[in-house]
Design a protein around this motif. Structure first.
Motif, PDB file in Angstrom:
ATOM      1  N   VAL A 445      36.446  41.431  41.568  1.00 31.12           N
ATOM      2  CA  VAL A 445      38.040  41.752  41.947  1.00 31.12           C
ATOM      3  C   VAL A 445      37.768  42.453  43.368  1.00 31.12           C
ATOM      4  O   VAL A 445      38.785  42.065  44.122  1.00 31.12           O
ATOM      5  CB  VAL A 445      38.519  42.778  40.840  1.00 31.12           C
ATOM      6  N   TRP A 446      36.907  43.440  43.530  1.00 28.91           N
ATOM      7  CA  TRP A 446      36.835  43.941  44.770  1.00 28.91           C
ATOM      8  C   TRP A 446      36.395  43.030  45.919  1.00 28.91           C
ATOM      9  O   TRP A 446      36.844  43.320  47.031  1.00 28.91           O
ATOM     10  CB  TRP A 446      35.838  45.196  44.821  1.00 28.91           C
ATOM     11  N   ALA A 447      35.597  42.228  45.683  1.00 29.37           N
ATOM     12  CA  ALA A 447      35.372  41.171  46.813  1.00 29.37           C
ATOM     13  C   ALA A 447      36.422  40.467  47.153  1.00 29.37           C
ATOM     14  O   ALA A 447      36.669  40.170  48.427  1.00 29.37           O
ATOM     15  CB  ALA A 447      34.161  40.235  46.413  1.00 29.37           C
ATOM     16  N   GLY A 448      37.269  39.883  46.074  1.00 24.65           N
ATOM     17  CA  GLY A 448      38.545  39.372  46.625  1.00 24.65           C
ATOM     18  C   GLY A 448      39.508  40.113  47.263  1.00 24.65           C
ATOM     19  O   GLY A 448      40.003  39.551  48.206  1.00 24.65           O
ATOM     20  N   ALA A 449      39.644  41.235  47.137  1.00 29.51           N
ATOM     21  CA  ALA A 449      40.488  42.099  47.745  1.00 29.51           C
ATOM     22  C   ALA A 449      40.061  42.741  48.917  1.00 29.51           C
ATOM     23  O   ALA A 449      40.826  42.424  49.978  1.00 29.51           O
ATOM     24  CB  ALA A 449      40.641  43.512  46.826  1.00 29.51           C
ATOM     25  N   VAL A 450      38.854  42.493  49.028  1.00 31.60           N
ATOM     26  CA  VAL A 450      38.208  42.963  50.644  1.00 31.60           C
ATOM     27  C   VAL A 450      38.398  41.744  51.554  1.00 31.60           C
ATOM     28  O   VAL A 450      38.948  41.704  52.548  1.00 31.60           O
ATOM     29  CB  VAL A 450      36.747  43.223  50.587  1.00 31.60           C
ATOM     30  N   ARG A 451      38.068  40.299  51.041  1.00 31.29           N
ATOM     31  CA  ARG A 451      38.379  39.204  51.739  1.00 31.29           C
ATOM     32  C   ARG A 451      39.961  38.976  52.004  1.00 31.29           C
ATOM     33  O   ARG A 451      40.117  38.713  53.132  1.00 31.29           O
ATOM     34  CB  ARG A 451      37.767  38.126  50.857  1.00 31.29           C
TER      35      ARG A 451
END
Length: 467
Positions: A445-451
């Motif tokens: 979830v955080w990786a998608g939010a950062v990207r």
């Protein structure tokens, strides 16, 4: 709803009855319903027999609220010639052979979509062996595009999408098809369990068999955002063709099933989860690939937030619930008195507004408040351990209170879930696997939010008054 005469709907297991059955509490989102003198006799042993206009109207109301669900065994069968099965596959010829062997004949058409397999000949041979029509894509375009390619070839009113690594019983699809006596129903899906003989029997395999990401639990549900079951996996589902429009969103490589369900729900169509019907699904048993799959699932949250806004929020809380959670997490001297004051105020409002006219309004109000508090605790724990765990981890480095709250949530959640799932795994390893599950999903979830440079998928939905 126009279910056939003689059909039966039943209150969901989560629905509670008060005042000798005259008051019902439950549904999605939770509601309070009072039965009048004319409707109360229609509900017998938590069931309603559709044998006239009053019973049909009551059943339709409770089904619409997610408080009652059709009893599948009481629905008449539909002709399986009305159904076409679409199977997207990339390689996995052995799994495809196993799946097609489990699909009964009876006029069911099967379309296999080869999504750019490396060994197309093996897939072609399996399809031919089972008299399935083959649609070949020159390059791999993803599961959404493969399903849509098959959907464009369907000429029957209903279509079943089944992944190649699923195992079906011959009665699975005919039983699910019965639900389409409801003209508002767009999609129905079974419960997806892990294969009992999958893997080597490792602790990850046994955890996944009991707590798979695709297993949505033992209770039936009306599916939509903010329901107890908010989505259904495309590993196996049946849909009404004329409700699907263009089908799955092809740009999505993950979350395309969630996107489809939420689009249909926004159009006012019904999506039903029926766990009385089960299928089996291969799951990953190696730790690295298992964690990677969990993170992959989480990475779709950002795109879903862009498409559906608040529907993807990791928690949905009323202001009073958020206030209670914040007060208790603060762990100050004033925390318990403040939380108690808020809960008392909420209970009084329930007594005054929601439970007026009941035999014991205070008892009912206390029960409603307790249910709200339990839901708040569950969602708060999920935020700490799953969606916001990077913040929790950072807080644990500098705050004893954060460490205490996180540890308590981790242990209590693991033990409660172990009791609920009753896995073939001891509580210690089950809790460890559950925490790894949460860490991997949250990382995705955080990786998608950062990207995507957006925290929308991480924000809770706090609005409105409790109903």
């Amino acid at each position: 709803m126009t279910l056939p005469a003689g059909s039966v709907v039943e209150l969901g297991p989560q629905v509670r009855q008060y005042d000798d059955g005259r008051v019902l509490v439950g549904g999605a989102p939770p509601r309070l319903v009072r039965l009048g003198p004319r409707t109360e006799p229609l509900l017998k042993n938590r069931r309603i027999l559709l044998d006239g206009s009053p019973s049909v109207r009551l059943a339709d109301r409770l089904v619409t609220l997610g408080m009652a669900h059709p009893v599948t065994a009481e629905l008449p069968a539909l002709d399986t010639a009305l159904l076409t099965v679409v199977v997207p596959v990339r390689d996995r010829a052995a799994e495809l052979d196993r799946l097609l062997a489990g699909i009964a004949g009876g006029g069911v058409r099967v379309i296999v979509v080869d999504d750019g397999s490396h060994d197309q000949l093996a897939v072609r041979r399996v399809a031919a062996r089972h008299s399935a029509r083959l649609v070949s894509l020159d390059v791999n375009r993803g599961p959404a595009a493969a399903r849509n390619a098959g959907l464009r070839q369907v000429r029957t009113p209903y279509v079943a999408f089944v992944d190649s690594d699923v195992v079906l019983h011959p009665d699975t699809l005919p039983t699910l098809l019965r639900h389409f006596h409801d003209p508002r129903l767009a999609v129905v899906a079974p419960r997806v369990l892990g294969l009992s003989d999958a893997g080597s029997g490792s602790w990850i395999s046994r955890y996944e068999a009991a707590r798979s990401s695709l297993d949505l639990g033992p209770d039936p549900a009306l599916v939509h955002p903010r329901s107890r079951v908010s989505w259904v996996p495309s590993a196996c589902l049946i849909a009404r063709v004329d409700a699907l429009g263009p089908g799955f969103a092809e740009p999505l490589r993950v979350g395309e099933d969630v996107d489809l369900v939420w689009r249909l729900a926004a159009e006012g169509r019904r999506i039903r989860y029926d766990p009385s019907v089960t299928v089996r699904h291969d799951h990953r048993t190696r730790l690295t690939t298992w964690l990677a799959r969990k993170a992959y699932y989480g990475s779709g949250a950002h795109t879903l937030a862009l498409r559906h806004g608040r529907a993807v929020a990791p928690a949905a809380l009323t202001p009073w619930a958020a206030g209670v959670a914040a007060a208790l997490l603060a762990q100050r001297r004033w925390s318990v008195p403040v939380a108690a004051a808020v809960l008392t105020t909420v209970g009084r409002r329930y007594t005054r507004e929601a439970t007026a006219g009941t035999v014991d309004p205070r008892r009912l109000a206390a029960s409603l408040t307790g249910l709200g508090l339990a839901a708040t605790a569950e969602q708060t724990a999920a935020l700490l351990l799953r969606h916001w765990w990077p913040l929790s981890a950072a807080g644990c480095l500098v705050s004893r209170r954060v460490r205490r709250a996180t540890l308590l949530a981790a242990v209590v959640d693991g033990l409660l879930e172990h009791r609920r799932c009753a896995p073939d795994l001891d509580p210690l390893r089950f809790t460890l696997a559950r925490r790894l599950d949460d860490l991997a999903y949250g990382a995705g979830v955080w990786a998608g939010a950062v990207r995507g440079r957006s925290v929308r998928c991480l924000l809770p939905d706090i609005r409105g008054r409790g109903r």
